[in-house]
Write an enzyme that holds these catalytic residues in place. Sequence first.
Site, PDB file in Angstrom:
ATOM      1  N   TYR A  38      21.283  31.710 -55.632  1.00 34.25           N
ATOM      2  CA  TYR A  38      20.662  32.298 -55.031  1.00 34.25           C
ATOM      3  C   TYR A  38      19.640  30.523 -54.161  1.00 34.25           C
ATOM      4  CZ  TYR A  38      18.248  34.576 -58.790  1.00 34.25           C
ATOM      5  OH  TYR A  38      17.873  36.280 -59.661  1.00 34.25           O
ATOM      6  N   LYS A  57      15.050  17.011 -87.077  1.00 32.40           N
ATOM      7  CA  LYS A  57      13.556  17.783 -86.902  1.00 32.40           C
ATOM      8  C   LYS A  57      14.512  19.137 -85.479  1.00 32.40           C
ATOM      9  CE  LYS A  57      12.643  13.925 -84.310  1.00 32.40           C
ATOM     10  NZ  LYS A  57      11.314  12.095 -84.211  1.00 32.40           N
TER      11      LYS A  57
HETATM   12  C1  LIG Z   1      12.216  11.238 -84.419  1.00 37.72           C
HETATM   13  C2  LIG Z   1      12.663   9.993 -84.984  1.00 37.72           C
HETATM   14  C3  LIG Z   1      12.865   9.589 -85.405  1.00 37.72           C
HETATM   15  C4  LIG Z   1      14.539   9.372 -85.032  1.00 37.72           C
HETATM   16  O1  LIG Z   1      15.105   8.936 -83.958  1.00 37.72           O
HETATM   17  P1  LIG Z   1      16.246   8.780 -83.197  1.00 37.72           P
HETATM   18  O2  LIG Z   1      15.882   8.048 -82.102  1.00 37.72           O
HETATM   19  O3  LIG Z   1      16.888   9.777 -82.789  1.00 37.72           O
HETATM   20  O4  LIG Z   1      17.451   8.485 -84.454  1.00 37.72           O
HETATM   21  C5  LIG Z   1      12.760   8.277 -86.488  1.00 37.72           C
HETATM   22  N1  LIG Z   1      11.773   8.413 -86.896  1.00 37.72           N
HETATM   23  C6  LIG Z   1      10.281   9.314 -86.297  1.00 37.72           C
HETATM   24  C7  LIG Z   1       9.002   8.665 -86.510  1.00 37.72           C
HETATM   25  C8  LIG Z   1      10.629   9.759 -85.127  1.00 37.72           C
HETATM   26  O5  LIG Z   1       9.703  10.793 -85.057  1.00 37.72           O
END
Ligand SMILES: *Cc1c(COP(=O)(O)O)cnc(C)c1O
Length: 399
Positions: free
Chosen positions: A291, A59
């Site tokens: 800045y 994702k």
């Molecule tokens: C993002 C996500 C994961 C992966 O999580 P990590 O901690 O990055 O391994 C797994 N399951 C769900 C439902 C997620 O949203």
Amino acid sequence: MQIREPNQLFNFEKYPTLEKDIDLKQRAWIEVKGKAIETNVSQLRSKLSKNCQFMAVVKADGYGHDAKLVSEYAIKGGASQLGVATLKEGIRLRSAGVKKPILILGNIYTKKDLIISFKNDLMPTISSIRECLICNNIGKHFGLKFSLHLKVDTGMSRLGFECTKFVQQFKKIQSFDNISIEGIYSHLSSADELNSLDPKSTSQLQRKRFEGLLKQINSYRNKNIKIHLANSAGMLLDEKFHFDMVRVGLSMYGYNPLVTIDENLSLKPALFLKVKVAFIRIIDKGVSVSYGAKFVSSRKTKLAVLSIGYADGVPRNLSGKIKVIHNNKFYPQVGSITMDQMMVDITGSNEIKIGTTMILLGSDGDKMISPVSWAKESNTIPWEILCSFKNRLPRVQVD
Ligand SMILES: *Cc1c(COP(=O)(O)O)cnc(C)c1O
């Protein structure tokens, strides 16, 4: 790299003008080591039993690494499923030719979006009878079964069927002819906490709740349904969290989400953040930089101006707290990080010139800077650092 000399002769007509002609490494960029993803996945998989599958979570554009590239190497390393957050992310992978099962971890709730999901062979996460009914109707319309995963809330209070009502609702769902339940899952809220092996910890309570539900439906549920619970931290915690599949993000990218480190695991960061020196100047003692004039030189100082800033995704609250690597040496960043640029103190170095590449994240020789240390300094988590990088930074594959 060639720097233009003032008196050099050019054939100006031959020089390109379009955006695509600009060198990917002209300013600042992210290098992604596909091979590191591949070896991380196969290393993590070696911790799983033979029948336990590995879902690569890609994702947010593969945690900023480029989802298509990550998917390709994760599959080479043995991932058999992919997880995305949105419909669009799923469609992008399908358009890129990815054939593996893809689960959408976010919620798809309109009929239109569920039809798009179905037509692209993407499995939605289902949290209610209402969503199940829509999927069943879609399946019926096409004379097929709509593949999906059911989610149960065991302690996140985010998506998922309510724990106490799930068993009863599952019985009802079993009678729907045009859906195919491919998975039942839940999500851990606190797997990366220190106490997660303690029987009274949130993670253990969530696991027990989940197992309790499974026990009640085990006698009649289809045994091909994949049961899954663990994220990276859950997976590394204990094999009791593995079930039929693990959903792994962070550790596949090379970072350990746990405070304790498994000595047998040598995960390799896949992401390098690199930048060019765009300008060099020397300032006297007592001169302010950037800045707010928050940094004032305590001696005659040589500064390199780097072409990267908070508009690229470097958190502004890291100003004055980070270092940059060149040739196995650290150089401190000074003054406020600006939108598009930042300054680095390179006093004493003769090797850094205009056009020199410096490393903000990654390693060179025995020097290493990780998003985990940036996260600590800016009071956030490595996940947020990784997915803050903007599209202004080209992703360049290296192996
Ligand atoms: C993002 C996500 C994961 C992966 O999580 P990590 O901690 O990055 O391994 C797994 N399951 C769900 C439902 C997620 O949203």
